[in-house]
Every structure is written in C-alpha cells, then in structure tokens.
Design a protein around this motif. Sequence first.
Motif, PDB file in Angstrom:
ATOM      1  N   PHE A   1       0.846  -1.184   0.000  1.00 51.80           N
ATOM      2  CA  PHE A   1       0.000   0.000   0.000  1.00 51.80           C
ATOM      3  C   PHE A   1       0.881   1.233   0.000  1.00 51.80           C
ATOM      4  N   SER A   2       0.411   2.283  -0.659  1.00 50.66           N
ATOM      5  CA  SER A   2       1.155   3.538  -0.694  1.00 50.66           C
ATOM      6  C   SER A   2       0.184   4.692  -0.877  1.00 50.66           C
ATOM      7  N   THR A   3       0.665   5.898  -0.592  1.00 47.75           N
ATOM      8  CA  THR A   3      -0.126   7.106  -0.843  1.00 47.75           C
ATOM      9  C   THR A   3       0.692   8.026  -1.738  1.00 47.75           C
ATOM     10  N   THR A   4      -0.012   8.857  -2.492  1.00 47.83           N
ATOM     11  CA  THR A   4       0.698   9.810  -3.339  1.00 47.83           C
ATOM     12  C   THR A   4       1.109  11.047  -2.551  1.00 47.83           C
ATOM     13  N   GLY A   5       0.388  11.345  -1.474  1.00 49.41           N
ATOM     14  CA  GLY A   5       0.705  12.517  -0.673  1.00 49.41           C
ATOM     15  C   GLY A   5       1.854  12.245   0.290  1.00 49.41           C
TER      16      GLY A   5
ATOM     17  N   PHE B   1     -10.959  -6.023   4.144  1.00 51.38           N
ATOM     18  CA  PHE B   1      -9.863  -5.456   4.924  1.00 51.38           C
ATOM     19  C   PHE B   1     -10.158  -4.006   5.253  1.00 51.38           C
ATOM     20  N   VAL B   2      -9.483  -3.515   6.271  1.00 56.87           N
ATOM     21  CA  VAL B   2      -9.641  -2.130   6.701  1.00 56.87           C
ATOM     22  C   VAL B   2      -8.266  -1.480   6.695  1.00 56.87           C
ATOM     23  N   ILE B   3      -8.196  -0.303   6.094  1.00 57.53           N
ATOM     24  CA  ILE B   3      -6.970   0.485   6.132  1.00 57.53           C
ATOM     25  C   ILE B   3      -7.314   1.823   6.781  1.00 57.53           C
TER      26      ILE B   3
ATOM     27  N   VAL C   1      -4.672   6.309  -2.648  1.00 58.76           N
ATOM     28  CA  VAL C   1      -4.078   5.164  -1.960  1.00 58.76           C
ATOM     29  C   VAL C   1      -3.939   4.067  -2.993  1.00 58.76           C
ATOM     30  N   GLY C   2      -2.710   3.642  -3.225  1.00 62.09           N
ATOM     31  CA  GLY C   2      -2.447   2.589  -4.192  1.00 62.09           C
ATOM     32  C   GLY C   2      -2.217   1.268  -3.497  1.00 62.09           C
ATOM     33  N   SER C   3      -2.539   0.187  -4.188  1.00 62.56           N
ATOM     34  CA  SER C   3      -2.391  -1.147  -3.622  1.00 62.56           C
ATOM     35  C   SER C   3      -1.752  -2.076  -4.638  1.00 62.56           C
TER      36      SER C   3
ATOM     37  N   GLN D   1      -6.258   1.529  -7.207  1.00 66.67           N
ATOM     38  CA  GLN D   1      -6.127   2.849  -6.594  1.00 66.67           C
ATOM     39  C   GLN D   1      -7.459   3.354  -6.079  1.00 66.67           C
ATOM     40  N   MET D   2      -7.426   3.897  -4.849  1.00 59.78           N
ATOM     41  CA  MET D   2      -8.613   4.493  -4.239  1.00 59.78           C
ATOM     42  C   MET D   2      -8.375   5.992  -4.096  1.00 59.78           C
ATOM     43  N   ASN D   3      -9.352   6.785  -4.511  1.00 61.07           N
ATOM     44  CA  ASN D   3      -9.261   8.235  -4.352  1.00 61.07           C
ATOM     45  C   ASN D   3      -9.884   8.621  -3.018  1.00 61.07           C
TER      46      ASN D   3
END
Length: 109
Positions: A28-32, A49-51, A65-67, A93-95
């Motif tokens: 998992f990663s974030t762009t910010g 799952f919960v993030i 949030v990328g996976s 990817q989740m916005n």
Amino acid sequence: KQARSNPYVVIDPGEVNNGLLPENFSFFSTTGERTVISALKKSEDDDSFVIRLYSLEDREINDTVGSFYKITRAEETNLIEELLSPINFIKQQMNVYLNPFSIKTINFK
C-alpha cells in the motif's frame, strides 16, 4: 491474564510461488507526502480489509491510496467500521479526500 498466557500464532501461507514482491511495488502507498497509513487489518465483520490513514496537512487534500492488490470494492467507514459511503476506485487505486489533520478509515475488498 493475557500477559501470562501463551499467544498462538497461525501462519498458513497457502501455496508459495516465488513470492517476492518487486522493490518498485508496495503493498500500500499514498501519493501525498503528508498522508500516513497507520493500520491495515482484516475486517471484524467479513472477509474484507480495513486500512486507516491520517493527514498531517493543515488543509483539505485529495490523495490516492495505491495497492499491490486489485480492489473490487471500497467504502469509507467510521472508526467502529460502520459503512458510510462508497469510495471511487480504479483497479488498484482508491481516491480519498481528507480534511485537515483528519483520520480516514476505509473498508475494501
């Protein structure tokens, strides 16, 4: 009582097929740069799952949030994991929209 009991650890990797994650991928990663992923766990209610992530910014931000895994469903929840609203996602990817210094909890599958 828990301090005196022996915890059971169950590891079941299933089938292993050279399970190395390439260095250029992340689970998992974030762009910010100022968005922090603080938790990842299995949901209490089902097989999803919960993030949980939070913002260190003093302003509203849109982040991604990328996976490494393909996402089939994503919904915002409150801290006790009650579903609130769907989150836009495309494949891996989740916005997400974060208020200043806020916590965001997402349930996904």
